[in-house]
Design a protein around this motif. Sequence first.
Motif, PDB file in Angstrom:
ATOM      1  N   GLY A   5       0.822  -1.205   0.000  1.00 17.60           N
ATOM      2  CA  GLY A   5       0.000   0.000   0.000  1.00 17.60           C
ATOM      3  C   GLY A   5       0.860   1.260   0.000  1.00 17.60           C
ATOM      4  O   GLY A   5       0.548   2.242  -0.689  1.00 17.60           O
ATOM      5  N   LEU A   6       1.964   1.225   0.775  1.00 19.90           N
ATOM      6  CA  LEU A   6       2.883   2.366   0.800  1.00 19.90           C
ATOM      7  C   LEU A   6       3.537   2.545  -0.563  1.00 19.90           C
ATOM      8  O   LEU A   6       3.654   3.668  -1.075  1.00 19.90           O
ATOM      9  CB  LEU A   6       3.947   2.137   1.874  1.00 19.90           C
ATOM     10  CG  LEU A   6       5.014   3.230   2.037  1.00 19.90           C
ATOM     11  CD1 LEU A   6       4.363   4.554   2.419  1.00 19.90           C
ATOM     12  CD2 LEU A   6       6.037   2.811   3.094  1.00 19.90           C
ATOM     13  N   GLY A   7       3.968   1.428  -1.178  1.00 16.39           N
ATOM     14  CA  GLY A   7       4.582   1.496  -2.502  1.00 16.39           C
ATOM     15  C   GLY A   7       3.609   2.011  -3.548  1.00 16.39           C
ATOM     16  O   GLY A   7       3.975   2.811  -4.418  1.00 16.39           O
ATOM     17  N   ALA A   8       2.365   1.549  -3.455  1.00 15.45           N
ATOM     18  CA  ALA A   8       1.344   2.005  -4.409  1.00 15.45           C
ATOM     19  C   ALA A   8       1.133   3.508  -4.293  1.00 15.45           C
ATOM     20  O   ALA A   8       0.945   4.206  -5.307  1.00 15.45           O
ATOM     21  CB  ALA A   8       0.034   1.265  -4.152  1.00 15.45           C
ATOM     22  N   ALA A   9       1.195   4.023  -3.065  1.00 10.33           N
ATOM     23  CA  ALA A   9       1.011   5.467  -2.865  1.00 10.33           C
ATOM     24  C   ALA A   9       2.150   6.250  -3.514  1.00 10.33           C
ATOM     25  O   ALA A   9       1.934   7.308  -4.120  1.00 10.33           O
ATOM     26  CB  ALA A   9       0.935   5.782  -1.376  1.00 10.33           C
ATOM     27  N   LYS A  10       3.376   5.725  -3.413  1.00  8.10           N
ATOM     28  CA  LYS A  10       4.533   6.396  -4.031  1.00  8.10           C
ATOM     29  C   LYS A  10       4.376   6.432  -5.546  1.00  8.10           C
ATOM     30  O   LYS A  10       4.577   7.473  -6.192  1.00  8.10           O
ATOM     31  CB  LYS A  10       5.819   5.670  -3.663  1.00  8.10           C
ATOM     32  CG  LYS A  10       6.183   5.693  -2.193  1.00  8.10           C
ATOM     33  CD  LYS A  10       7.427   4.855  -1.943  1.00  8.10           C
ATOM     34  CE  LYS A  10       7.747   4.749  -0.470  1.00  8.10           C
ATOM     35  NZ  LYS A  10       8.925   3.865  -0.229  1.00  8.10           N
ATOM     36  N   VAL A  11       4.029   5.284  -6.113  1.00 10.33           N
ATOM     37  CA  VAL A  11       3.885   5.195  -7.570  1.00 10.33           C
ATOM     38  C   VAL A  11       2.721   6.056  -8.050  1.00 10.33           C
ATOM     39  O   VAL A  11       2.813   6.741  -9.076  1.00 10.33           O
ATOM     40  CB  VAL A  11       3.695   3.727  -8.006  1.00 10.33           C
ATOM     41  CG1 VAL A  11       3.437   3.645  -9.506  1.00 10.33           C
ATOM     42  CG2 VAL A  11       4.922   2.899  -7.650  1.00 10.33           C
ATOM     43  N   ASP A  12       1.619   6.032  -7.302  1.00 12.62           N
ATOM     44  CA  ASP A  12       0.453   6.832  -7.690  1.00 12.62           C
ATOM     45  C   ASP A  12       0.779   8.328  -7.662  1.00 12.62           C
ATOM     46  O   ASP A  12       0.307   9.098  -8.515  1.00 12.62           O
ATOM     47  CB  ASP A  12      -0.730   6.544  -6.767  1.00 12.62           C
ATOM     48  CG  ASP A  12      -1.324   5.166  -7.002  1.00 12.62           C
ATOM     49  OD1 ASP A  12      -1.009   4.560  -8.043  1.00 12.62           O
ATOM     50  OD2 ASP A  12      -2.098   4.698  -6.144  1.00 12.62           O
ATOM     51  N   THR A  13       1.578   8.733  -6.671  1.00 15.27           N
ATOM     52  CA  THR A  13       1.975  10.147  -6.593  1.00 15.27           C
ATOM     53  C   THR A  13       2.799  10.536  -7.812  1.00 15.27           C
ATOM     54  O   THR A  13       2.581  11.600  -8.422  1.00 15.27           O
ATOM     55  CB  THR A  13       2.793  10.395  -5.312  1.00 15.27           C
ATOM     56  OG1 THR A  13       1.997  10.070  -4.168  1.00 15.27           O
ATOM     57  CG2 THR A  13       3.221  11.850  -5.214  1.00 15.27           C
ATOM     58  N   ALA A  14       3.763   9.659  -8.179  1.00 15.21           N
ATOM     59  CA  ALA A  14       4.592   9.928  -9.360  1.00 15.21           C
ATOM     60  C   ALA A  14       3.753   9.929 -10.633  1.00 15.21           C
ATOM     61  O   ALA A  14       3.952  10.769 -11.524  1.00 15.21           O
ATOM     62  CB  ALA A  14       5.704   8.888  -9.455  1.00 15.21           C
ATOM     63  N   THR A  15       2.807   9.004 -10.717  1.00 22.01           N
ATOM     64  CA  THR A  15       1.941   8.930 -11.903  1.00 22.01           C
ATOM     65  C   THR A  15       1.087  10.182 -12.039  1.00 22.01           C
ATOM     66  O   THR A  15       0.928  10.727 -13.131  1.00 22.01           O
ATOM     67  CB  THR A  15       1.035   7.694 -11.817  1.00 22.01           C
ATOM     68  OG1 THR A  15       1.847   6.511 -11.736  1.00 22.01           O
ATOM     69  CG2 THR A  15       0.141   7.587 -13.037  1.00 22.01           C
ATOM     70  N   SER A  32       6.589  18.994  -5.867  1.00 24.96           N
ATOM     71  CA  SER A  32       5.488  18.622  -4.963  1.00 24.96           C
ATOM     72  C   SER A  32       5.209  17.124  -4.951  1.00 24.96           C
ATOM     73  O   SER A  32       4.492  16.642  -4.073  1.00 24.96           O
ATOM     74  CB  SER A  32       4.211  19.369  -5.364  1.00 24.96           C
ATOM     75  OG  SER A  32       4.392  20.764  -5.303  1.00 24.96           O
ATOM     76  N   ALA A  33       5.761  16.407  -5.924  1.00 23.18           N
ATOM     77  CA  ALA A  33       5.421  14.978  -6.076  1.00 23.18           C
ATOM     78  C   ALA A  33       6.221  14.096  -5.142  1.00 23.18           C
ATOM     79  O   ALA A  33       6.910  13.159  -5.553  1.00 23.18           O
ATOM     80  CB  ALA A  33       5.639  14.547  -7.524  1.00 23.18           C
ATOM     81  N   SER A  34       6.143  14.395  -3.860  1.00 21.44           N
ATOM     82  CA  SER A  34       6.885  13.631  -2.856  1.00 21.44           C
ATOM     83  C   SER A  34       5.914  12.929  -1.924  1.00 21.44           C
ATOM     84  O   SER A  34       4.930  13.516  -1.468  1.00 21.44           O
ATOM     85  CB  SER A  34       7.797  14.574  -2.064  1.00 21.44           C
ATOM     86  OG  SER A  34       8.483  13.872  -1.050  1.00 21.44           O
ATOM     87  N   PHE A  35       6.201  11.659  -1.640  1.00 19.90           N
ATOM     88  CA  PHE A  35       5.376  10.910  -0.685  1.00 19.90           C
ATOM     89  C   PHE A  35       6.314  10.212   0.302  1.00 19.90           C
ATOM     90  O   PHE A  35       7.209   9.465  -0.101  1.00 19.90           O
ATOM     91  CB  PHE A  35       4.513   9.871  -1.399  1.00 19.90           C
ATOM     92  CG  PHE A  35       3.546   9.147  -0.478  1.00 19.90           C
ATOM     93  CD1 PHE A  35       2.278   9.648  -0.265  1.00 19.90           C
ATOM     94  CD2 PHE A  35       3.928   7.992   0.196  1.00 19.90           C
ATOM     95  CE1 PHE A  35       1.392   9.004   0.588  1.00 19.90           C
ATOM     96  CE2 PHE A  35       3.058   7.350   1.043  1.00 19.90           C
ATOM     97  CZ  PHE A  35       1.784   7.856   1.246  1.00 19.90           C
ATOM     98  N   ASN A  36       6.125  10.505   1.567  1.00 21.77           N
ATOM     99  CA  ASN A  36       6.950   9.920   2.628  1.00 21.77           C
ATOM    100  C   ASN A  36       8.439  10.198   2.393  1.00 21.77           C
ATOM    101  O   ASN A  36       9.303   9.356   2.648  1.00 21.77           O
ATOM    102  CB  ASN A  36       6.708   8.408   2.726  1.00 21.77           C
ATOM    103  CG  ASN A  36       7.255   7.813   4.011  1.00 21.77           C
ATOM    104  OD1 ASN A  36       7.235   8.446   5.064  1.00 21.77           O
ATOM    105  ND2 ASN A  36       7.761   6.587   3.934  1.00 21.77           N
ATOM    106  N   GLY A  37       8.730  11.390   1.861  1.00 21.58           N
ATOM    107  CA  GLY A  37      10.116  11.786   1.655  1.00 21.58           C
ATOM    108  C   GLY A  37      10.749  11.276   0.375  1.00 21.58           C
ATOM    109  O   GLY A  37      11.935  11.536   0.127  1.00 21.58           O
ATOM    110  N   GLU A  38      10.001  10.564  -0.462  1.00 24.32           N
ATOM    111  CA  GLU A  38      10.541  10.042  -1.709  1.00 24.32           C
ATOM    112  C   GLU A  38       9.849  10.708  -2.895  1.00 24.32           C
ATOM    113  O   GLU A  38       8.635  10.848  -2.927  1.00 24.32           O
ATOM    114  CB  GLU A  38      10.355   8.524  -1.808  1.00 24.32           C
ATOM    115  CG  GLU A  38      11.230   7.735  -0.852  1.00 24.32           C
ATOM    116  CD  GLU A  38      11.202   6.247  -1.144  1.00 24.32           C
ATOM    117  OE1 GLU A  38      11.103   5.851  -2.322  1.00 24.32           O
ATOM    118  OE2 GLU A  38      11.262   5.466  -0.174  1.00 24.32           O
TER     119      GLU A  38
END
Length: 305
Positions: free
Chosen positions: A68-78, A125-131
């Motif tokens: 779920g955390l990984g999906a959030a990172k990828v979704d933010t980048a997408t 702005s496309a940062s999630f949990n520092g990544e």
Amino acid sequence: MTSILTNNSAMAALQTLRGISGNLQQTQSHVSSGLRIAKASDNAAYWSIATSMKSDNGAIGAVSDALGLGAAKVDTATTATTSAIDIVGQIKNKLATAMEPSVDKKSVQEEIGQLQQQLQSVAQSASFNGENWVMAKNGGSASVVSSFIRGTNGTVSVSSTNYKFDTSSVGNVLFGTNAAGALDTASGILGSKNTTVNASVFSLDISKMTSGQISSALNMVQTALNSMISMNSRLGSISARIDLQTSFAHSLSDSIQSGVGKLVDANMEQESSKLSALQTQQQLAVQSLSIANSSSQSILSLFRG
């Protein structure tokens, strides 16, 4: 022979009562806990298997959270890439408008400048949990947990999906970063200069360009669009894999939980029936013990004068 020292009938009745009480206590434990095997002494083999599988199920649950955390990172980048594609599409439209000789190129450039600043804002702005997967250092990488694996030899491991960053004009980040992690507007798909135009999408200035130069800039912008579309496709494939793995992890967790239940859960219909029978047997055993204990009282009648 009747003895006042040894009452064999009472001893037999007491032994039966003890056995029934033990079985009743066990059945009541099954009913209250819902477990047929609650500790190793109930069935060492099944308890051991169930305990190991419960532990694995907990690990699978942790992997699901990580997915779920990984999906959030990828979704933010997408989301950021999709927004950047829309903005660069608007820049492309502005360039097409500027091809008309009568159009004021400086006015068009002012609009393009605002869009360029928005591209920078989107990337930062496309940062999630520092990544941040759209603004990164060349050669760096990011990863997301993809699965939990238990080997046939009993070993366990967690696998990951890696995403290596490429800050070239045909890479997979909008902008690069310097050694300090700050935005580098001279690298990445939007920051890398095109040798023909001697500018990038981000640094493009058409104020003094000829129609031929604007045409070259238009081709440069289209190339950047193609690279971003390719980048978004790669992110989409990772997102699809994460979704598949998440669905599989949930199904696997349910299957393991069901399998453990078949090993250790109590059959409540059966236990209910057994409980009623044992309660009846206990009452009868108590009655039998009472009769056995009272039989010795009849001896007193032999000694009455």
